[in-house]
Motif scaffolding. Structure first.
Motif, short mmCIF file in Angstrom:
data_model
loop_
_atom_site.label_atom_id
_atom_site.label_comp_id
_atom_site.label_asym_id
_atom_site.label_seq_id
_atom_site.Cartn_x
_atom_site.Cartn_y
_atom_site.Cartn_z
N ILE A 145 0.84 -1.20 0.00
CA ILE A 145 0.00 0.00 0.00
C ILE A 145 0.88 1.26 0.00
O ILE A 145 0.59 2.23 -0.70
N MET A 146 1.96 1.21 0.77
CA MET A 146 2.88 2.34 0.77
C MET A 146 3.46 2.55 -0.63
O MET A 146 3.57 3.69 -1.11
N GLN A 147 3.82 1.45 -1.32
CA GLN A 147 4.37 1.56 -2.67
C GLN A 147 3.34 2.13 -3.64
O GLN A 147 3.65 2.98 -4.47
N VAL A 148 2.10 1.64 -3.53
CA VAL A 148 1.03 2.14 -4.41
C VAL A 148 0.85 3.65 -4.24
O VAL A 148 0.76 4.40 -5.22
N PHE A 149 0.82 4.10 -2.99
CA PHE A 149 0.61 5.53 -2.73
C PHE A 149 1.79 6.36 -3.23
O PHE A 149 1.62 7.40 -3.88
N LYS A 150 3.01 5.92 -2.95
CA LYS A 150 4.17 6.68 -3.39
C LYS A 150 4.30 6.68 -4.91
O LYS A 150 4.66 7.71 -5.52
N ASP A 151 4.02 5.54 -5.53
CA ASP A 151 4.05 5.48 -6.99
C ASP A 151 3.01 6.42 -7.59
O ASP A 151 3.27 7.08 -8.61
#
Length: 1013
Positions: free
Chosen positions: A771-777
């Motif tokens: 989820i962190m990766q999705v948001f940062k991406d």
């Protein structure tokens, strides 16, 4: 001499004479020892279906033909199989014991017919191993008898039932017969062919399986003269010395056919795939087309599932994890559509070739040239002549090509099961399994051929050169898979071959090679020279030599690999496979790329979204194959409606997918158990690749087509969050609602003090990182597209600091779950809880030593417990150590994947074959030699001591750079960095702990040496 003396002498003489005479009579009347023949077999040997079985079965009729010098006994048992693991194994019968006690001189083994039943081999991919192993044990058991019998294998008679779950003639031909050839070679056992002589005699098999009395008589007529000629002795195989060709790198080869599919050499053009066996004189080539899949209708979740997710949330909060699992199974995964697993990818069929009017085969040489994409089979015949068979796939002309040349004229027949002759072509119409399976048409064209008498085959007489063109069309609608193309799509097969037929064969071949080479030749890799004595060995023998080397642990001391060329070839094979299975406009590579012979493939050969399809594309950017990456993103877009419907039924927002799916985008909880079925972020994981593609090319236009997908992906993640535990600062956090760690479980103590095992909890590390990766991406994509001020973008950016960050356990490892649960499987193959470090980037292992140590210890712990047992898991492990800049351990695991998880044709072995390990290991090699994380280019970050001198050219780095590197004695010799059109012009280059800021204008190159650092 007295009378008494005379009388005594006379009596003595008469007695002696009588003794001699009687001895002669006795000798004349004592028959010579009979040659004892044991007929081992199934119902066909037994004589099922024959009225007078005792006198008319093939063993009984064989006895009549052989005469008094032989004693033939029937040990046939109906319904029996060769496979010793089967309850129906012939070795489980009393007849087996009786046959051993009989002490035969000759054993005739005719088993194989029942081995084609699906009930016997369960999973077809296990058949080769089970059958071969069982046959060798059976042969050895007889050969170890005091009578030392000669054992003959017999090819099973044909079954004229070609399809179905029972006795299957196609399976006998495709799988049993090659296995018998393999067994005969391994055990030096002669073979009697009872298959070919009956192919055109269905009248002898009234029920299409069992011969009648006349058929049994024909069997006996084939066998009898062979036994009369050889008696108790087995014929000696003819010795033929065939010189091997000069050894070359980037060529995979063998000196015998592929006896099973996992030994074949694959070719493909992204859409079409072919895997020839190199069998002679009856060749088979498995044909695949990427859109042929089973389909029994839409798959979906139950409507209004949200209350059940809320109930699970309450049970998890109460730490009743087992009850949460049970509620999930009862109310979520068991509900919805009846079908609860992805539909299977399926083959288009088998192209069959019969070489006729030739000498017998003396030897076979087959090879795959990775540089050209052409697989070549050379058959040397006993008269010294040669036949060459080349198979390749043309992307430009969208067809498969088989080119045959011969020293002497021969007759050639080609066909596919169920085909007909139409307009001079051989045409087969088919459909994938299920009521909505993909409809398809195969079309074969052989110039100059005529139709066979039965109108099902193409025949070419007296030729020395022949070219077979083949293509496939389907009714799959790439714009909307739920709406198949209207009738008329079949015309595509004719149109394709009409365009290709005007091209000379050599032009077709040169075009195909040029097209392949424009991708393949971008990267060259050299880590040393293998000795000629090793290079001259077949690929499988070179793999066997690696297995004899010192263990991986000892190898880390720096001893060079004895076969660096094989390591180079393995790396380039991964690139080859991606070129052959993923092209612009095609579907992405699935679990087997595009190659699959099974109606029900292992794991359905589907799109597994919890590591496997992602790993397929890890090498796309770093290994300079960026154009082959978008098919993955485009398939995500095609799944958009199904994923949106799934989240609606769940009571969530946005778009998501389950842990696996198929070409139809089936979106639901796949399977029933929560360790699989409760994974809903697989689509999000795949979407990471969209941003990676952008980071390498730095072209914002690459993001535009996928903005809606990225938005809806972030929307789902937002709706999936629930309040989490307070962080170290006492602030509230957000965590993933009922979450799993893919395919893993944990142990805990329940309220009654009992140890339980469960899969569902909340805030698992893998889901937090994802989820962190999705948001940062998403925020990164918004900045690239100028959308950073959009209200939703700002809201997502504001959620990032609120996300719960996984913790480090007391033992120093990264925690897999939010609580310090006991591991149920310490050696588990999945290491998804470290996804934030590799292939993700939300764990900064370069500048966060605490988290770096935690991730490292997690991987070390998995291995120490016996992890990385599958090919793809080992590939991920190589990549992790490469990301840690630990060249020694990366090398050890690279060596391990070669010796533990690689088939003779270099395919990855899960087992069975699964292509992701090939792709993951290739990406990991690139990661060993080049990093481009954190806005810097790092040269030789994980160079192992075993590769002390070498070079690699053509790797890609984030920021739109291409990098060539050479090194000597473990140190940089020279690196050339070429800037692409979208680079910023400035970057930091790191080498051996030192860094240098450089400026390279777009389109220009900069060369650095160790002296520059």
């Amino acid at each position: 001499m007295t009378y008494r003396q005379f009388t005594s002498l006379t009596i003595l003489s008469l007695t002696s004479l009588l003794t001699v005479c009687l001895a002669g009579v006795t000798h004349a009347e004592t028959p010579a020892a009979k040659i004892k023949v044991a007929c081992v077999g199934d119902s066909i040997t037994f004589g099922s279906g024959i009225a007078d079985r005792e006198n008319a079965s093939y063993p009984a009729q064989l006895q009549k033909l052989l005469g008094e010098g032989f004693e033939v006994k029937n040990f046939g048992v109906s319904g029996r199989t060769m496979i010793s693991k089967s309850p129906s194994a012939w070795t489980n019968t009393q007849q087996y014991k009786d046959a051993l006690a009989y002490q035969p001189d000759i054993v005739l083994i005719k088993l194989g017919t029942n081995d084609s039943k699906r009930s016997e081999y369960k999973q077809r991919q296990n058949f080769d191993h089970d059958y071969s192993g069982a046959a060798r044990l059976l042969i050895r058991g007889f050969r170890n008898l005091p009578s030392k019998p000669t054992v003959w294998l017999m090819n099973p008679v044909p079954s004229f039932i070609r399809h179905g779950h029972s006795i299957n003639g196609a399976f006998i031909e495709d799988d049993v017969l090659p296995q018998i050839k393999k067994i005969a070679r391994l055990t030096r056992t002669p073979v009697i062919d009872l298959h070919s002589p009956f192919l055109n005699s269905p009248d002898l098999f009234p029920d299409k399986i069992h011969p009648n009395a006349a058929g049994a008589a024909e069997m006996a007529k084939i066998i009898a003269p062979i036994l009369q000629k050889h008696g108790k002795n087995a014929p000696q195989p003819a010795a033929h010395h065939v010189p091997r060709p000069t050894a070359e790198n980037l060529i995979i080869w063998d000196d015998e056919p592929a006896y099973d599919w996992e030994g074949t050499y694959p070719v493909g053009n992204g859409r079409l795939g072919a895997t020839p066996y190199s069998l002679f004189p009856r060749e088979q080539i498995v044909i695949n087309e990427e859109t042929i899949w089973r389909n029994d209708g839409p798959q979906f979740m139950e409507e209004n599932s949200f209350p059940h997710f809320e109930k699970i949330r309450e049970l998890v909060a109460a730490e009743d994890y087992k009850a949460a699992d049970e509620h999930f199974v009862k109310h979520i995964s068991s509900k919805g559509s009846p079908h609860k697993s992805p539909y299977s990818y399926q083959p288009a069929g088998r192209l069959r070739l019969a070489y006729q009017n030739t000498a017998e085969i003396a030897s076979t040489h087959r090879q795959l040239d990775l540089r050209t994409g052409v697989t070549t089979s050379t058959y040397t015949l006993q008269d010294g002549s040669k036949i060459t068979q080349e198979v390749f796939a043309s992307a430009q002309w969208d067809c498969l090509v088989v080119q045959i040349s011969s020293d002497k004229p021969l007759d050639l027949v080609t066909w596919m099961d169920g085909a007909r002759i139409e307009g001079g072509d051989c045409v087969m119409d088919g459909q994938g399994s299920g009521k909505l399976g993909t409809k398809f048409q195969n079309r074969i064209r052989l110039h100059g051929a005529t139709a066979s008498a039965d109108g099902t085959k193409l025949e070419l007489k007296g030729t020395q050169n022949a070219t077979i063109l083949m293509t496939v069309a389907t009714n799959f609608n790439r714009q909307n898979c739920a709406a198949p193309l209207a009738d008329g799509w079949q015309q595509k097969t004719t149109d394709i071959l009409d365009r290709a037929k005007d091209q000379a064969t050599e032009q077709l071949k040169s075009n195909a090679i040029s097209d392949h080479a424009r991708f393949f030749n971008r990267v060259q890799f050299d880590i040393g020279k293998t000795a000629d004595s090793i290079m001259k060995l077949p690929t499988k023998a070179r793999l066997a030599l690696l297995k004899k080397e010192k263990s991986a642990a000892e190898g880390s001391q720096g001893k060079p690999c004895s076969d660096p060329d094989l390591m180079e070839t393995y790396y380039q094979f991964g690139r080859y496979l991606l070129i052959a299975s993923s092209r612009p406009g095609s579907l992405p590579a699935n679990l087997q790329g595009i190659w699959n012979p099974y109606e029900f493939a292992p794991w359905a050969s589907d799109y597994h979204l919890n590591i496997n399809v992602q790993m397929n594309y890890w090498p796309a950017e770093t290994c300079n194959l960026a154009e082959l990456h978008p098919p993955l993103f485009d398939l995500l877009k095609s799944w958009f409606p199904q994923g949106k419907d799934m989240t609606r039924r769940m009571g969530m927002k946005g778009w998501a997918m389950g842990h696996s799916t198929d070409v139809w985008g089936s979106a639901r909880s796949m399977g029933t158990q929560p360790l699989w079925a409760a994974t809903y972020l697989g689509g999000q994981w795949v979407s990471f690749h969209i941003l990676e593609h952008y980071r390498f090319n730095k072209d914002p236009k690459a993001l535009e087509p996928y903005w809606e997908l990225l938005t809806e992906s972030a929307t789902f993640c937002e709706s999936w969050l629930i309040p989490g535990p307070k962080n170290d600062k006492g602030e509230a956090t957000l965590m993933a609602r009922p979450a799993t760690s893919p395919e893993n479980t944990f142990k805990y103590i329940d309220k009654d003090g009992n140890e339980q095992e469960a899969a569902l909890s909340a805030g698992t590390s893998v889901e937090q990182w994802m989820i962190m990766q999705v948001f940062k991406d998403y925020v990164e994509a918004a900045n690239a597209l100028g959308k950073q001020d959009d209200a939703f973008v700002k809201r997502i950016a504001g959620l990032i600091p609120k996300l719960y960050v996984p913790k480090v356990a007391e033992d120093g490892r990264l925690m897999e779950w939010i609580k310090p649960f006991k591991e149920a499987r310490p050696s588990h193959r999945h290491i998804s809880h470290v996804i934030g470090a590799y292939p993700g980037n939300v764990i900064d292992i370069d500048d966060d030593p605490v988290m770096r140590d935690a991730v490292t210890k997690s991987i070390d712990g998995r291995l120490a417990a016996g992890g990385a047992g599958t090919g793809w898991s080992r590939a991920w492990t190589i990549g992790m150590y490469a990301r840690f800049s630990d060249g020694a351990k990366a090398y050890d695991n690279f060596h391990a994947i070669l010796v533990r998880s690689t088939l003779d044709n270099l395919w990855d072995n899960h087992p069975p074959f699964q292509i992701d390990g090939n792709f993951g290991a290739t990406a990991a090699v690139a990661e060993m030699l080049l990093h481009s994380h954190n806005e810097e280019i790092k040269l030789l970050p994980a160079l192992p001591p075993q590769w002390s001198t070498g070079s690699i050219k053509g790797l890609r780095a984030r920021g739109d750079y291409t990098v060539d590197i050479s090194w000597k004695d473990g140190k940089l010799a020279e690196a050339t960095i070429t800037a692409g059109p979208n680079c910023t012009g400035q970057t930091k280059v790191v080498c051996q702990g030192k860094s240098k800021q450089v400026t390279i204008k777009p389109g220009q190159s900069l060369t650095l040496t160790s002296a520059d650092f």
